[in-house]
Design a protein around this motif. Structure first.
Motif, short mmCIF file in Angstrom:
data_model
loop_
_atom_site.label_atom_id
_atom_site.label_comp_id
_atom_site.label_asym_id
_atom_site.label_seq_id
_atom_site.Cartn_x
_atom_site.Cartn_y
_atom_site.Cartn_z
N UNK A 26 -27.48 -42.49 70.77
CA UNK A 26 -26.84 -41.19 70.72
C UNK A 26 -25.71 -41.25 69.70
N UNK A 27 -25.35 -40.12 69.20
CA UNK A 27 -24.24 -40.08 68.26
C UNK A 27 -23.81 -38.64 68.04
N UNK A 28 -22.56 -38.49 67.67
CA UNK A 28 -22.00 -37.17 67.40
C UNK A 28 -20.68 -37.36 66.66
N UNK A 29 -20.17 -36.30 66.09
CA UNK A 29 -18.88 -36.36 65.41
C UNK A 29 -17.73 -36.43 66.41
N UNK A 30 -17.95 -35.96 67.63
CA UNK A 30 -16.95 -35.97 68.70
C UNK A 30 -17.56 -36.65 69.92
N UNK A 31 -16.73 -37.18 70.81
CA UNK A 31 -17.22 -37.92 71.97
C UNK A 31 -17.76 -37.00 73.07
N UNK A 32 -17.29 -35.77 73.15
CA UNK A 32 -17.66 -34.88 74.25
C UNK A 32 -19.18 -34.66 74.37
N UNK A 35 -20.65 -37.76 75.92
CA UNK A 35 -20.31 -37.81 77.34
C UNK A 35 -21.18 -36.84 78.12
N UNK A 36 -21.43 -35.66 77.56
CA UNK A 36 -22.28 -34.68 78.23
C UNK A 36 -23.69 -35.20 78.42
N UNK A 37 -24.17 -36.04 77.51
CA UNK A 37 -25.49 -36.67 77.67
C UNK A 37 -25.46 -37.73 78.77
N UNK A 51 -14.88 -49.99 69.38
CA UNK A 51 -13.70 -49.87 70.24
C UNK A 51 -13.11 -48.46 70.27
N UNK A 52 -13.08 -47.76 69.15
CA UNK A 52 -12.51 -46.42 69.15
C UNK A 52 -13.37 -45.43 69.95
N UNK A 53 -14.67 -45.65 69.95
CA UNK A 53 -15.57 -44.80 70.76
C UNK A 53 -15.37 -45.09 72.24
N UNK A 54 -15.23 -46.37 72.58
CA UNK A 54 -14.97 -46.73 73.98
C UNK A 54 -13.65 -46.14 74.46
N UNK A 55 -12.62 -46.18 73.62
CA UNK A 55 -11.32 -45.60 73.98
C UNK A 55 -11.45 -44.10 74.19
N UNK A 56 -12.16 -43.42 73.29
CA UNK A 56 -12.35 -41.97 73.44
C UNK A 56 -13.13 -41.67 74.71
N UNK A 57 -14.09 -42.51 75.06
CA UNK A 57 -14.86 -42.33 76.29
C UNK A 57 -13.97 -42.47 77.51
N UNK A 58 -13.07 -43.45 77.48
CA UNK A 58 -12.13 -43.61 78.59
C UNK A 58 -11.24 -42.37 78.74
N UNK A 59 -10.81 -41.81 77.62
CA UNK A 59 -9.99 -40.60 77.65
C UNK A 59 -10.75 -39.43 78.29
N UNK A 60 -12.02 -39.29 77.93
CA UNK A 60 -12.85 -38.24 78.52
C UNK A 60 -12.99 -38.48 80.02
N UNK A 61 -13.23 -39.73 80.42
CA UNK A 61 -13.34 -40.07 81.84
C UNK A 61 -12.07 -39.77 82.60
#
Length: 78
Positions: A26-32, A35-37, A51-61
């Motif tokens: 999966x991939x996108x310009x934004x993490x949301x 996360x929706x997937x 690491x930056x994608x994992x950090x953004x995922x934690x923020x969404x969580x």
């Protein structure tokens, strides 16, 4: 099961690994959207990402659980 729970299934996006495991690319310009997937999968998963994608995922969580970062100079959740 995973393929039927993805909002949008693109050819080649779900790759079988064995009888019980698959890899979803999966991939996108934004993490949301990513996360929706992940939310409706209903199965355990490991996120293999930069690491930056994992950090953004934690923020969404954190946003999903109602926790927000402390304000500058503040202490504890709001």
């Amino acid at each position: 099961m995973v393929r039927s729970r993805l909002v949008v299934v693109l050819p080649g996006r779900v790759e079988p690994v064995d009888d019980r495991t698959c890899r979803v690319r999966s991939g996108a310009d934004e993490i949301e959207p990513v996360a929706a997937d992940l939310l409706p999968l209903g199965a355990p998963y490991a996120l293999d990402a930069a690491p930056e994608v994992l950090a953004a995922s934690r923020d969404v969580g954190s946003g999903l659980t109602g926790r927000r970062p402390d304000p500058p100079g503040g202490s504890g959740p709001r």
